[in-house]
Design a protein around this motif. Structure first.
Motif, PDB file in Angstrom:
ATOM      1  N   VAL A 133      -5.243 -10.828  21.786  1.00 33.98           N
ATOM      2  CA  VAL A 133      -5.856 -12.150  21.763  1.00 33.98           C
ATOM      3  C   VAL A 133      -6.931 -12.333  22.832  1.00 33.98           C
ATOM      4  O   VAL A 133      -8.097 -12.578  22.519  1.00 33.98           O
ATOM      5  CB  VAL A 133      -4.779 -13.252  21.925  1.00 33.98           C
ATOM      6  N   HIS A 153      -3.803  -8.173  15.852  1.00 36.27           N
ATOM      7  CA  HIS A 153      -3.339  -9.460  15.330  1.00 36.27           C
ATOM      8  C   HIS A 153      -3.121  -9.398  13.822  1.00 36.27           C
ATOM      9  O   HIS A 153      -2.043  -9.751  13.317  1.00 36.27           O
ATOM     10  CB  HIS A 153      -4.382 -10.529  15.686  1.00 36.27           C
ATOM     11  N   GLN A 396      -7.993 -14.264  15.264  1.00 33.42           N
ATOM     12  CA  GLN A 396      -7.281 -14.847  16.393  1.00 33.42           C
ATOM     13  C   GLN A 396      -7.779 -16.238  16.722  1.00 33.42           C
ATOM     14  O   GLN A 396      -7.045 -17.100  17.169  1.00 33.42           O
ATOM     15  CB  GLN A 396      -7.401 -13.941  17.615  1.00 33.42           C
ATOM     16  N   TYR A 400      -4.373 -18.439  16.744  1.00 36.42           N
ATOM     17  CA  TYR A 400      -3.474 -18.521  17.885  1.00 36.42           C
ATOM     18  C   TYR A 400      -3.863 -19.536  18.929  1.00 36.42           C
ATOM     19  O   TYR A 400      -3.015 -20.114  19.578  1.00 36.42           O
ATOM     20  CB  TYR A 400      -3.368 -17.141  18.554  1.00 36.42           C
TER      21      TYR A 400
END
Length: 408
Positions: A133, A153, A396, A400
């Motif tokens: 990330v 990811h 990402q 996230y």
């Protein structure tokens, strides 16, 4: 591979914390603080290097599975886990219990020689958030026109989807140990909940110490007495086996699906290095390694079989006689040939090559000032000397950043 200088983002600290890297600051014994995240430099690979290293990691993963089968026979002893745990690991391996991920540590200098495997962290690998990330966001901010060796990811989401399809299960417990105080385990578990959730799982967070046993169901349960059917745990198998409930783990028919599975005990154990050398002597990506003593080695690194983060490592080499502190070693030792880390103007990197479902999917680089990559190392991002591809459907940035505060 080159190490290049980069200008840190003015608000880098806030950015990495928003992305889940809340454990970047480490206190030194003298009271000073050091930052684990370092973006004053980055490593750049060529595409040829990436493709070669990807193939190396995937080949090594297959070799490690063969070495695990060899260890499971007991040919190298009980490798510090005991006969019952060894038998459990062997049964798990033979049954083909599903796994999720692992991280190889390799020495590589970019000068044309083969990468050398240091170890395989395949049971409780950390360093995930920074690799999957934080460095991806760094790339978007600093070098959006470049590519990065980082498909971690997306690969994790794919693997969780495959597991759901394979098992037909939909509820996942995610456990970590609250005894770990840096926040790394907590955020790694939170991130794993996130990618599993994107794959369609309903996730439930739990502390390892809150896992219970229902004698009527003869099964493990959570705090609400809800049956645990599938569980991701960020806690070493060798420690689980020593817990008061450890003997329950031997009853495979009454256990949940553990991720990582019991056979990962064989891959995370440093005895794996000796088994690899026994099965594949003189392999270009291996360093000679032996159990219980250095054997013919003149320069060596002694590694405790269950060691982590460089704890208790001893180095015996020309000009280096070093012994790291820690609480490991009673379980036994593996002696691996000493190989100096590459030196980029005093910075000594180790490549963490991430493997998901047997596929090499990305790289995270930690560098140190000395010969051991320990608690005080630095994470440095990477780029590929190639144009950036088109963005994936799921990335990402969408996945996230908005969930960095999710509690496991």
């Amino acid at each position: 591979m080159k190490r290049l200088v980069s200008e840190p983002r003015p608000d880098w600290k806030r950015r990495i914390e928003e992305q889940g890297l809340v454990f970047s600051t480490t206190a030194l014994p003298d009271g000073r603080n050091v930052e684990y995240w370092h973006e004053g430099a980055y490593y750049e690979f060529t595409m040829d290097e990436v493709e070669t290293l990807e193939q190396t990691a995937e080949d090594m993963h297959l070799m490690c599975l063969e070495a695990a089968k060899f260890l499971a026979t007991g040919a190298m002893g009980t490798i510090g886990i005991g006969a019952e745990a060894l038998e459990l690991a062997g049964e798990s391996l033979q049954a083909g219990d599903a796994d999720i991920y692992g991280r190889f540590d390799f020495i590589y200098d970019g000068l044309g020689g083969p990468a050398k495997m240091l170890e395989y962290n395949a049971d409780t690998p950390t360093g995930l958030i920074e690799a999957a990330v934080a460095q991806w966001f760094w790339l978007q901010d600093v070098f959006p026109e470049k590519d990065q060796w980082n498909g971690i990811h997306e690969a994790l989401i794919r693997q969780w989807k495959k597991l759901q399809y394979r098992t037909g299960m939909s509820t996942l417990h995610v456990a970590h140990s609250e005894a770990e105080e840096s926040g790394e385990d907590w955020m790694t578990a939170a991130y794993m909940r996130d990618v599993a959730g994107q794959a369609g799982w309903t996730t439930i967070g739990i502390n390892m110490s809150d896992i219970g046993w229902d004698p009527n169901l003869n099964r493990f349960v959570d705090l609400d007495n809800f049956l645990i059917s599938t569980i991701f745990k960020l806690y070493p198998w060798e420690l689980m086996m020593k817990e008061p409930f450890g003997h329950r783990l031997l009853q495979r028919a009454h256990n949940p699906r553990w991720l990582e599975p019991a056979w990962k005990m064989l891959l995370s154990n440093k005895a794996l290095l000796a088994a690899l050398w026994h099965l594949y002597p003189d392999h270009p990506n291996l360093l000679p390694a032996y159990l219980d003593g250095p054997g013919p080695l003149k320069e060596w690194v002694a590694k405790p079989l269950h060691g982590r983060e460089g704890d208790n490592i001893r180095i015996h080499a020309a000009g280096i006689h070093l012994e790291q502190p820690g609480g490991y070693g009673r379980e036994g030792w593996c002696y691996q040939q000493f190989h100096a880390l590459p030196d980029f103007d005093g910075n000594r990197p180790v490549l963490g090559l991430w493997v998901v479902g047997g596929e090499s999917v990305g790289c995270g680089i930690r560098e140190s000032d000395g010969p051991v990559t320990d608690y005080f190392c630095r994470f440095v991002p990477n780029t590929i000397d190639a144009p950036a591809p088109l963005p994936p459907a799921s990335n990402q940035g969408q996945a996230y950043s908005s969930k960095a505060g999710i509690a496991p």
